[in-house]
Each structure stands twice: as structure tokens, then as C-alpha cells.
Design an enzyme around this catalytic site. Structure first.
Site, PDB file in Angstrom:
ATOM      1  CB  SER A 163      -1.099  -0.071   1.248  1.00  0.00           C
ATOM      2  OG  SER A 163      -2.117   1.278   0.926  1.00  0.00           O
ATOM      3  CG  HIS A 189      -4.108  -0.820  -0.682  1.00  0.00           C
ATOM      4  ND1 HIS A 189      -3.741  -1.319   0.519  1.00  0.00           N
ATOM      5  CD2 HIS A 189      -4.370  -2.307  -0.931  1.00  0.00           C
ATOM      6  CE1 HIS A 189      -4.287  -1.940   1.323  1.00  0.00           C
ATOM      7  NE2 HIS A 189      -4.485  -3.223   0.102  1.00  0.00           N
ATOM      8  CG  ASP A 285      -5.866  -5.628   3.292  1.00  0.00           C
ATOM      9  OD1 ASP A 285      -6.387  -6.923   2.980  1.00  0.00           O
ATOM     10  OD2 ASP A 285      -5.769  -4.967   1.316  1.00  0.00           O
TER      11      ASP A 285
END
EC number: 3.1.1.61
Length: 344
Positions: A163, A189, A285
Site C-alpha cells: 500500500s 492499493h 490488510d
């Protein structure tokens, strides 16, 4: 605790006002100034010493990319780029992330998307305030990367999740991947309009063929598949070989595509014939999914705190026992190939 001091840089007075108002509504943030162009911003940075700068990419006199380059060379600090979600905007934003910007946010395209976009700016400013700033990001490498010419695939696949800070991390890793690299799937992401450009950028720097994942694509050695942003999750499934599957669904662990979804699917599809890697990023995540992979027998790596822009996802994974070994970014590419090699 002291408030996060933010300077808002945008040539649109309306946009400066919208962003500033949204930031000031948060009790942890104080907007200390607004600048209409980089020359005004330069003086305000010196005078106001902000903790975070939000920076428009497209501005008169000097564009945001050129100004960011000067900031990172002369006074490195957390910067969040604000960009139009267009193809041209995607290319410039990716360059900004390579240069050391912490993250990017899309400008609201219309009235209906304004509140969501402003909420994202607030969230990413808070992340940026805690991020580690890379002072040498975007610098030309001193020598060309040495790719593994002797790499022999073992039949394992590689699954990577990342991310905030992931653009630089993935570029660093994939530039070491040879033409014979293991089939590799990535969930990063990123806005939907950015992932095709990002895959193309990775492709130019890697010995592997890097592409945006398509539904039903066969996983093959020498190829890397990047999850499309936005509407679907990327999974790996068995169907006349191993294939990518794009699945519509709600966000998982706060994200779509979700790293947890990818890792869980890899654990189910291949068990111990995999290497799982969790890189820099905020939140949790991927932590549970990586633990599922490790319990299925996969080898797992996490990026270490010192080399992360945000040590969130790797920390969460490490704390629950999902990470077999923590590795610096500079060693990560080689470590992945070592674990996926038939010669280990």
C-alpha cells in the site's frame, strides 16, 4: 498531542478552500497556510515549517513534479499529491511517488464525489504525518540492477501485497526479476485509473513481463500480474492451470482490491507452493491472509520497519506470526527469488 500542521498548495482558490476546510474540521489537523503556486509555497514552507504538504500536480509557472523534486532534494518532508484521475494524471502521479511523495489522492471530479475525496485527503494526510520520508527517492541508480541469470523456477508462485510506499518498493523488487521469474501476483492499493500505467511502468524496469491482471489470465513463468484498482478483488484459482480471477464484492479489510483476498486464494489454490510477501502500507490488510498462507506451508516475508514508508501492514502480519522473516527492501527482491528457486 500537537496538531498536524499542513500547507495546502493548489492553483485553484476553490480547491484550496475545500481542502483546507476539510482538514481543519479534523481535530488533529491545523492548516497553517495555502499557496497558489510553487514559488509562493517555497517561501511558506520556510516560514511556516509544516509537517505535511498537499501538492497539486498541474500548476502554472512550475508543475508539482518539478517542485516535489526540489523539496525532496533540499528539504525532504511528507507530501501528499492531489491529482486528476486521468491517464496523464496517473503518469505524473506515479513519477511523484517514485520521487518520494507519500501518497496520492484523486481530485473530486464532480459534486457527488467531493466529500469522499476530501475524506480521503484527510486520512492520507494523517498517514503522511507518521510516514518515513525517503531522501534519495527517485535518484538515478549508481549501477544497473543485477538480475539472476541462473534462476531456476521451482514451480512456486509469488504473491505480494503493498500500500503506502508500495510504488517505490515494487519497482525496487521487480527490477531484479529475470525473464524466468516465478509467476507473480500483486495487489497494490491504488486508484482504478492508475494500475494500467503502474503495470506499464513496472514492465519497463523489470526483466519480467508485467501486466494488469485480466480475468482468466493463465499464470506463467516470467510474468507478473497487477490487480486492477477499484471494482474487483484479484484471486488465484485452479482451472486448467493456475489463473487470475477478478471477483466483484465489497471491500475486505477496508480495501478493494484486498491483499487478504489475494493471499487467502493463493493459500487455497497452491498451499505450500508459494512465497507470500507483505510490504509497506498502513493498516492490517494482508496480515490474516499471510497467516493463512504460512499455515498452508507457504514461505512468508515481511518488509522490515527501517525500510518501510509506513510500517503498518508488515507490523500487523509480524505480530500475529504470519511473517517467517523480516527483510529490508534492498534485500527483498533477492530473498524472494532465493525462496522461489529450485536451487535453494
Amino acid at each position: 498531542m500537537a496538531k498536524i500542521r499542513v500547507l495546502v498548495v493548489d492553483d485553484s482558490a476553490t480547491m484550496r478552500s475545500l481542502i483546507s476546510a476539510a482538514l481543519n474540521r479534523d481535530p488533529d489537523i491545523e492548516v497553517v497556510g495555502g499557496a497558489g503556486d510553487p514559488f509562493e509555497a517555497r517561501g511558506m514552507i520556510k516560514a511556516l515549517n509544516p509537517d505535511v504538504v498537499t501538492l497539486d500536480i498541474e500548476m502554472p509557472n512550475m508543475n508539482g513534479i518539478d517542485f516535489l523534486e526540489k523539496i525532496m532534494r533540499l528539504r525532504p518532508m511528507p507530501v501528499v499529491m492531489v491529482s486528476t484521475l486521468t491517464q496523464a494524471g496517473a503518469e505524473m502521479t506515479l513519477r511523484a511517488l517514485e520521487l518520494g511523495a507519500v501518497d496520492c489522492v484523486g481530485k473530486p471530479a464532480d459534486a457527488t464525489g467531493t466529500q469522499e475525496a476530501l475524506a480521503e485527503i484527510v486520512a492520507k494526510v494523517k498517514i503522511a504525518a507518521r510516514a518515513s520520508v525517503r531522501t534519495n527517492a527517485g535518484a538515478a541508480p549508481t549501477s544497473a540492477p543485477t538480475r539472476r541469470k541462473d534462476f531456476m523456477p521451482s514451480g512456486d508462485i509469488v504473491a505480494i501485497g503493498s500500500s503506502t510506499g508500495g510504488v517505490e518498493a515494487l519497482l525496487s523488487i521487480l527490477q531484479l526479476f529475470p525473464e524466468t521469474c516465478p509467476p507473480t501476483v500483486i495487489t497494490q492499493h491504488m486508484p482504478a485509473t492508475f494500475t494500467a500505467s503502474f503495470a506499464a511502468r513496472l514492465d519497463r524496469s523489470s526483466g519480467a513481463k508485467v501486466q494488469e491482471a485480466s480475468d482468466g489470465a493463465l499464470l506463467e513463468p516470467g510474468k507478473v500480474y497487477v490487480a486492477p484498482g477499484g471494482a474487483t478483488h484479484l484471486e488465484v484459482v485452479r482451472s486448467a492451470g493456475l489463473r487470475c480471477r477478478l471477483v466483484a464484492g465489497d471491500p475486505v479489510s477496508g480495501h478493494r482490491p484486498s491483499v487478504d483476498v489475494l493471499f487467502n486464494s493463493v493459500a487455497h489454490a497452491v498451499g505450500d507452493k508459494a512465497v507470500g510477501v507483505i510490504l509497506t502500507g498502513m493498516g492490517r490488510d494482508g496480515a490474516q491472509g499471510l497467516l493463512t498462507m504460512r499455515k498452508a506451508g507457504a514461505k512468508t516475508l515481511g518488509q522490515d520497519e527501517a525500510s518501510c514508508v509506513v510500517y503498518g501492514m508488515p507490523r500487523s502480519a509480524f505480530e500475529i506470526g504470519a511473517v517467517e522473516r523480516q527483510v529490508s527492501l534492498s534485500s527483498m527482491g533477492q530473498s524472494i527469488l532465493d525462496l522461489a528457486s529450485a536451487r535453494r
